[in-house]
Design a protein around this motif. Structure first.
Motif, mmCIF file in Angstrom:
data_model
loop_
_atom_site.group_PDB
_atom_site.id
_atom_site.type_symbol
_atom_site.label_atom_id
_atom_site.label_comp_id
_atom_site.label_asym_id
_atom_site.label_seq_id
_atom_site.Cartn_x
_atom_site.Cartn_y
_atom_site.Cartn_z
ATOM 1 N N TRP A 90 -2.625 -2.741 -3.660
ATOM 2 C CA TRP A 90 -2.920 -3.332 -2.341
ATOM 3 C C TRP A 90 -4.359 -3.822 -2.294
ATOM 4 O O TRP A 90 -4.632 -4.962 -1.880
ATOM 5 C CB TRP A 90 -2.668 -2.285 -1.244
ATOM 6 N N ARG A 113 -13.136 -0.725 2.679
ATOM 7 C CA ARG A 113 -12.873 0.188 1.557
ATOM 8 C C ARG A 113 -13.718 -0.169 0.335
ATOM 9 O O ARG A 113 -14.173 0.702 -0.418
ATOM 10 C CB ARG A 113 -11.391 0.127 1.184
ATOM 11 N N ARG A 169 0.815 -1.214 0.000
ATOM 12 C CA ARG A 169 0.000 0.000 0.000
ATOM 13 C C ARG A 169 0.849 1.264 0.000
ATOM 14 O O ARG A 169 0.421 2.310 -0.496
ATOM 15 C CB ARG A 169 -0.981 0.012 1.179
ATOM 16 N N ASP A 170 2.042 1.178 0.562
ATOM 17 C CA ASP A 170 2.932 2.340 0.557
ATOM 18 C C ASP A 170 3.383 2.696 -0.864
ATOM 19 O O ASP A 170 3.771 3.835 -1.123
ATOM 20 C CB ASP A 170 4.169 2.067 1.420
ATOM 21 N N ASP A 203 -1.834 2.059 -3.609
ATOM 22 C CA ASP A 203 -3.058 1.750 -2.878
ATOM 23 C C ASP A 203 -3.953 0.828 -3.696
ATOM 24 O O ASP A 203 -4.559 -0.104 -3.163
ATOM 25 C CB ASP A 203 -3.796 3.044 -2.544
#
Length: 301
Positions: free
Chosen positions: A69, A104, A62-63, A66
Motif C-alpha cells: 500500500w 507515514r 493495505r488490508d 501495508d
C-alpha cells in the motif's frame, strides 16, 4: 501530457497542479471530471495529467500488505515530485490515502524501506510533494475566484462533507470533524444558503452499500429525511455522490418518498461562474428531476 489553460477572465496567474482523478470518477461518474476541468480552467487552476495509478484506498491493498500500500501511494507522490508540482485530488478517499502515506513516510526507517523498493524502478521519494483536496484549494483561494461569480445562487443547499476528508483529523487537517463548516462556507460564498440539519456529520453509508445494502440505505434514508427544507444537497466525495445520486433511486420505490436532488460542489460553483445547466452536465445526475432542472435554469437566468 494534457494541459488546461486559464482563459482571459480567470485569475491572472494560474496555479499548476498534477491532477489526481482517482478511479471512481473516470470510471463511474466521468461527467464530473469534465465539469472539474471546465471549472478549474475558469478559476485559473491549470491541470497537468500524469500517469498516476490507483492511490490505493486504505481499505483495499493495505488490508493485504501495508508495505505494498505504501509503495503504491509513494509512487504516485514521486510522479508529482519529479515534475515539481503539488497534487490536487478530486477524491476524498484518494486524498486521505496520499496524505496518510506522506505522514507515514516522514518516519526515516519507513521511508528507507519504501525507497529500497522504489529504487528497483529507478524512483525515490524525497518528501517534497504537497497534496491538496480540491475543496481545500478553493477554500484557501476564495478571494481570487469569488470575484468571478456572475450568477449568485438563490438556493437552500444542504451539505455533506463526507468522512475521509475529515478523519483522521490530526492528519487531514481540513476541517473540524465534529463541527465541519468549510463546505457550508463554500456554498454561502456562491450566494446560496447552507441548510443546517440534525444528521449533518453522520456517514451516508456509501461504503457499506455492497456488503450491507439494507443498513446502508437506512443511513441514507435518515440522512435525507433530516434535510427537510433544503432544495438540494451538495457533496465533494465521489462515493458520497454515488450513494446519494445513484443509490437513492432504491428509496424512490418507497411510498411518498421525496427525492433529494444532488449536485457535486463543482457543478454549483460552475453555475455561479456563469456556466449553463447543460455545460455543468446536471441532467446526467440521476437524482435531478426535470422540475429541479427547471428551477436551476430559473436561478441562473
Amino acid at each position: 501530457m494534457l494541459q488546461q489553460h486559464a482563459d482571459q477572465n480567470s485569475i491572472s496567474k494560474p496555479n499548476r497542479y498534477a491532477f489526481f482523478r482517482g478511479c471512481n470518477i473516470p470510471v463511474r461518474i466521468p461527467h464530473l471530471e469534465a465539469v472539474a476541468r471546465l471549472v478549474f480552467q475558469k478559476v485559473g487552476i491549470e491541470l497537468i495529467d500524469l500517469n498516476f495509478g490507483c492511490c490505493p484506498f486504505v481499505g483495499s491493498v493495505r488490508d493485504v500488505s501495508d508495505l505494498d500500500w505504501l509503495k503504491m501511494a509513494a509512487l504516485n507522490l514521486v510522479l508529482a515530485e519529479e515534475v515539481g508540482l503539488p497534487i490536487i485530488s478530486l477524491c476524498t478517499g484518494c486524498t486521505m490515502t496520499l496524505v496518510e502515506a506522506k505522514h507515514r513516510l516522514e518516519d526515516k526507517e519507513t521511508r528507507a524501506q519504501v525507497n529500497a523498493e522504489l529504487a528497483k524502478a529507478g524512483k525515490e521519494y524525497q518528501g517534497k510533494v504537497k497534496v491538496e483536496f480540491f475543496a481545500q484549494t478553493l477554500y484557501a483561494n476564495q478571494e481570487n475566484w469569488q470575484e468571478l461569480i456572475t450568477h449568485p445562487l438563490d438556493l437552500r443547499v444542504a451539505t455533506h462533507s463526507g468522512c475521509h476528508v475529515l478523519r483522521p483529523s490530526a492528519i487531514m487537517q481540513f476541517d473540524d470533524a465534529d463541527n465541519p463548516h468549510k463546505l457550508d462556507d463554500l456554498v454561502n460564498w456562491l450566494g446560496a444558503q447552507a441548510w443546517d440539519y440534525d444528521k449533518k456529520i453522520e456517514c451516508c453509508g456509501g461504503l457499506a452499500f455492497a456488503p450491507f445494502r439494507d443498513k446502508s440505505l437506512n443511513l441514507l434514508r435518515q440522512k435525507i429525511q433530516s434535510m427537510a427544507g433544503a432544495e438540494c444537497l451538495t457533496v465533494v466525495c465521489p462515493t458520497c455522490f454515488t450513494q446519494y445520486d445513484r443509490n437513492q433511486r432504491l428509496l424512490g420505490k418507497e411510498p411518498a418518498w421525496k427525492q433529494m436532488p444532488v449536485l457535486h460542489y463543482l457543478q454549483l460553483l460552475g453555475l455561479a461562474l456563469g456556466f449553463s445547466v447543460d455545460e455543468m452536465l446536471i441532467k446526467q445526475n440521476r437524482s435531478c428531476s426535470e422540475e429541479f432542472v427547471e428551477l436551476l435554469e430559473e436561478v441562473v437566468e
